[in-house]
Write a protein that holds these residues in place. Sequence first.
Motif, PDB file in Angstrom:
ATOM      1  N   LEU A  47       0.826  -1.206   0.000  1.00  0.00           N
ATOM      2  CA  LEU A  47       0.000   0.000   0.000  1.00  0.00           C
ATOM      3  C   LEU A  47       0.863   1.260   0.000  1.00  0.00           C
ATOM      4  O   LEU A  47       0.531   2.243  -0.650  1.00  0.00           O
ATOM      5  CB  LEU A  47      -0.945   0.009   1.200  1.00  0.00           C
ATOM      6  CG  LEU A  47      -2.103  -0.982   1.145  1.00  0.00           C
ATOM      7  CD1 LEU A  47      -2.870  -0.967   2.461  1.00  0.00           C
ATOM      8  CD2 LEU A  47      -3.027  -0.679  -0.026  1.00  0.00           C
ATOM      9  N   ALA A  48       1.968   1.221   0.716  1.00  0.00           N
ATOM     10  CA  ALA A  48       2.846   2.390   0.782  1.00  0.00           C
ATOM     11  C   ALA A  48       3.500   2.673  -0.568  1.00  0.00           C
ATOM     12  O   ALA A  48       3.806   3.824  -0.883  1.00  0.00           O
ATOM     13  CB  ALA A  48       3.919   2.173   1.847  1.00  0.00           C
ATOM     14  N   ASP A  49       3.682   1.642  -1.376  1.00  0.00           N
ATOM     15  CA  ASP A  49       4.341   1.791  -2.677  1.00  0.00           C
ATOM     16  C   ASP A  49       3.375   2.223  -3.785  1.00  0.00           C
ATOM     17  O   ASP A  49       3.813   2.571  -4.871  1.00  0.00           O
ATOM     18  CB  ASP A  49       4.997   0.469  -3.100  1.00  0.00           C
ATOM     19  CG  ASP A  49       6.184   0.116  -2.220  1.00  0.00           C
ATOM     20  OD1 ASP A  49       6.714   1.025  -1.543  1.00  0.00           O
ATOM     21  OD2 ASP A  49       6.568  -1.066  -2.204  1.00  0.00           O
ATOM     22  N   ARG A  50       2.093   2.205  -3.514  1.00  0.00           N
ATOM     23  CA  ARG A  50       1.105   2.499  -4.554  1.00  0.00           C
ATOM     24  C   ARG A  50       0.598   3.927  -4.452  1.00  0.00           C
ATOM     25  O   ARG A  50       0.560   4.520  -3.397  1.00  0.00           O
ATOM     26  CB  ARG A  50      -0.103   1.573  -4.401  1.00  0.00           C
ATOM     27  CG  ARG A  50       0.226   0.134  -4.688  1.00  0.00           C
ATOM     28  CD  ARG A  50      -0.909  -0.785  -4.416  1.00  0.00           C
ATOM     29  NE  ARG A  50      -2.117  -0.353  -5.100  1.00  0.00           N
ATOM     30  CZ  ARG A  50      -3.303  -0.913  -4.922  1.00  0.00           C
ATOM     31  NH1 ARG A  50      -3.436  -1.906  -4.090  1.00  0.00           N
ATOM     32  NH2 ARG A  50      -4.359  -0.490  -5.571  1.00  0.00           N
ATOM     33  N   GLU A  51       0.196   4.437  -5.584  1.00  0.00           N
ATOM     34  CA  GLU A  51      -0.475   5.739  -5.616  1.00  0.00           C
ATOM     35  C   GLU A  51      -1.932   5.500  -5.241  1.00  0.00           C
ATOM     36  O   GLU A  51      -2.516   4.497  -5.656  1.00  0.00           O
ATOM     37  CB  GLU A  51      -0.403   6.323  -7.029  1.00  0.00           C
ATOM     38  CG  GLU A  51       0.992   6.590  -7.503  1.00  0.00           C
ATOM     39  CD  GLU A  51       1.252   8.068  -7.640  1.00  0.00           C
ATOM     40  OE1 GLU A  51       0.292   8.843  -7.602  1.00  0.00           O
ATOM     41  OE2 GLU A  51       2.421   8.426  -7.780  1.00  0.00           O
ATOM     42  N   PRO A  53      -5.864   5.534  -5.503  1.00  0.00           N
ATOM     43  CA  PRO A  53      -6.746   5.653  -6.667  1.00  0.00           C
ATOM     44  C   PRO A  53      -7.428   7.011  -6.676  1.00  0.00           C
ATOM     45  O   PRO A  53      -7.604   7.645  -5.631  1.00  0.00           O
ATOM     46  CB  PRO A  53      -7.756   4.517  -6.486  1.00  0.00           C
ATOM     47  CG  PRO A  53      -7.675   4.153  -5.050  1.00  0.00           C
ATOM     48  CD  PRO A  53      -6.305   4.536  -4.567  1.00  0.00           C
ATOM     49  N   HIS A  54      -7.802   7.467  -7.849  1.00  0.00           N
ATOM     50  CA  HIS A  54      -8.434   8.785  -7.963  1.00  0.00           C
ATOM     51  C   HIS A  54      -9.718   8.867  -7.145  1.00  0.00           C
ATOM     52  O   HIS A  54     -10.053   9.904  -6.601  1.00  0.00           O
ATOM     53  CB  HIS A  54      -8.717   9.120  -9.423  1.00  0.00           C
ATOM     54  CG  HIS A  54      -7.466   9.241 -10.229  1.00  0.00           C
ATOM     55  ND1 HIS A  54      -6.564  10.263 -10.035  1.00  0.00           N
ATOM     56  CD2 HIS A  54      -6.935   8.459 -11.199  1.00  0.00           C
ATOM     57  CE1 HIS A  54      -5.549  10.104 -10.864  1.00  0.00           C
ATOM     58  NE2 HIS A  54      -5.753   9.021 -11.586  1.00  0.00           N
ATOM     59  N   SER A  55     -10.430   7.777  -7.032  1.00  0.00           N
ATOM     60  CA  SER A  55     -11.691   7.781  -6.278  1.00  0.00           C
ATOM     61  C   SER A  55     -11.452   7.954  -4.783  1.00  0.00           C
ATOM     62  O   SER A  55     -12.386   8.259  -4.049  1.00  0.00           O
ATOM     63  CB  SER A  55     -12.476   6.489  -6.541  1.00  0.00           C
ATOM     64  OG  SER A  55     -11.719   5.369  -6.119  1.00  0.00           O
ATOM     65  N   ALA A  56     -10.200   7.764  -4.340  1.00  0.00           N
ATOM     66  CA  ALA A  56      -9.910   7.919  -2.921  1.00  0.00           C
ATOM     67  C   ALA A  56      -9.754   9.384  -2.525  1.00  0.00           C
ATOM     68  O   ALA A  56      -9.730   9.720  -1.348  1.00  0.00           O
ATOM     69  CB  ALA A  56      -8.650   7.165  -2.555  1.00  0.00           C
ATOM     70  N   THR A  57      -9.664  10.246  -3.517  1.00  0.00           N
ATOM     71  CA  THR A  57      -9.518  11.672  -3.223  1.00  0.00           C
ATOM     72  C   THR A  57     -10.888  12.229  -2.810  1.00  0.00           C
ATOM     73  O   THR A  57     -11.866  12.097  -3.515  1.00  0.00           O
ATOM     74  CB  THR A  57      -9.028  12.431  -4.475  1.00  0.00           C
ATOM     75  OG1 THR A  57      -7.813  11.827  -4.918  1.00  0.00           O
ATOM     76  CG2 THR A  57      -8.801  13.899  -4.167  1.00  0.00           C
ATOM     77  N   VAL A  58     -10.916  12.812  -1.650  1.00  0.00           N
ATOM     78  CA  VAL A  58     -12.158  13.367  -1.136  1.00  0.00           C
ATOM     79  C   VAL A  58     -12.202  14.843  -1.492  1.00  0.00           C
ATOM     80  O   VAL A  58     -11.295  15.588  -1.139  1.00  0.00           O
ATOM     81  CB  VAL A  58     -12.243  13.186   0.404  1.00  0.00           C
ATOM     82  CG1 VAL A  58     -13.515  13.803   0.958  1.00  0.00           C
ATOM     83  CG2 VAL A  58     -12.142  11.717   0.764  1.00  0.00           C
ATOM     84  N   PRO A  59     -13.255  15.276  -2.183  1.00  0.00           N
ATOM     85  CA  PRO A  59     -13.317  16.698  -2.556  1.00  0.00           C
ATOM     86  C   PRO A  59     -13.495  17.573  -1.317  1.00  0.00           C
ATOM     87  O   PRO A  59     -14.084  17.160  -0.315  1.00  0.00           O
ATOM     88  CB  PRO A  59     -14.540  16.781  -3.469  1.00  0.00           C
ATOM     89  CG  PRO A  59     -15.342  15.558  -3.175  1.00  0.00           C
ATOM     90  CD  PRO A  59     -14.384  14.521  -2.655  1.00  0.00           C
TER      91      PRO A  59
END
Length: 64
Positions: A47-51, A53-59
């Motif tokens: 998990l630390a090595d991954r970016e 996902p875009h859906s994880a960004t909370v507006p």
Amino acid sequence: MSEDDRAEAVIVVGGPLIDTARRLAAAGMAAIIQPVPSACSMVLRNLADREPPHSATVPAITRG
């Protein structure tokens, strides 16, 4: 377990065996692999090595 067994690693499964695993580790007779802690460490490393996902960004919430 004895040196005659020639084990290079021991996989310990189950809570009741943890004391035995710790004794084996202290004796330095073989590497001790505990599946659950090892799996948790592997997941955290991955998990630390991954970016994220875009859906994880909370507006941002705006009030107005």
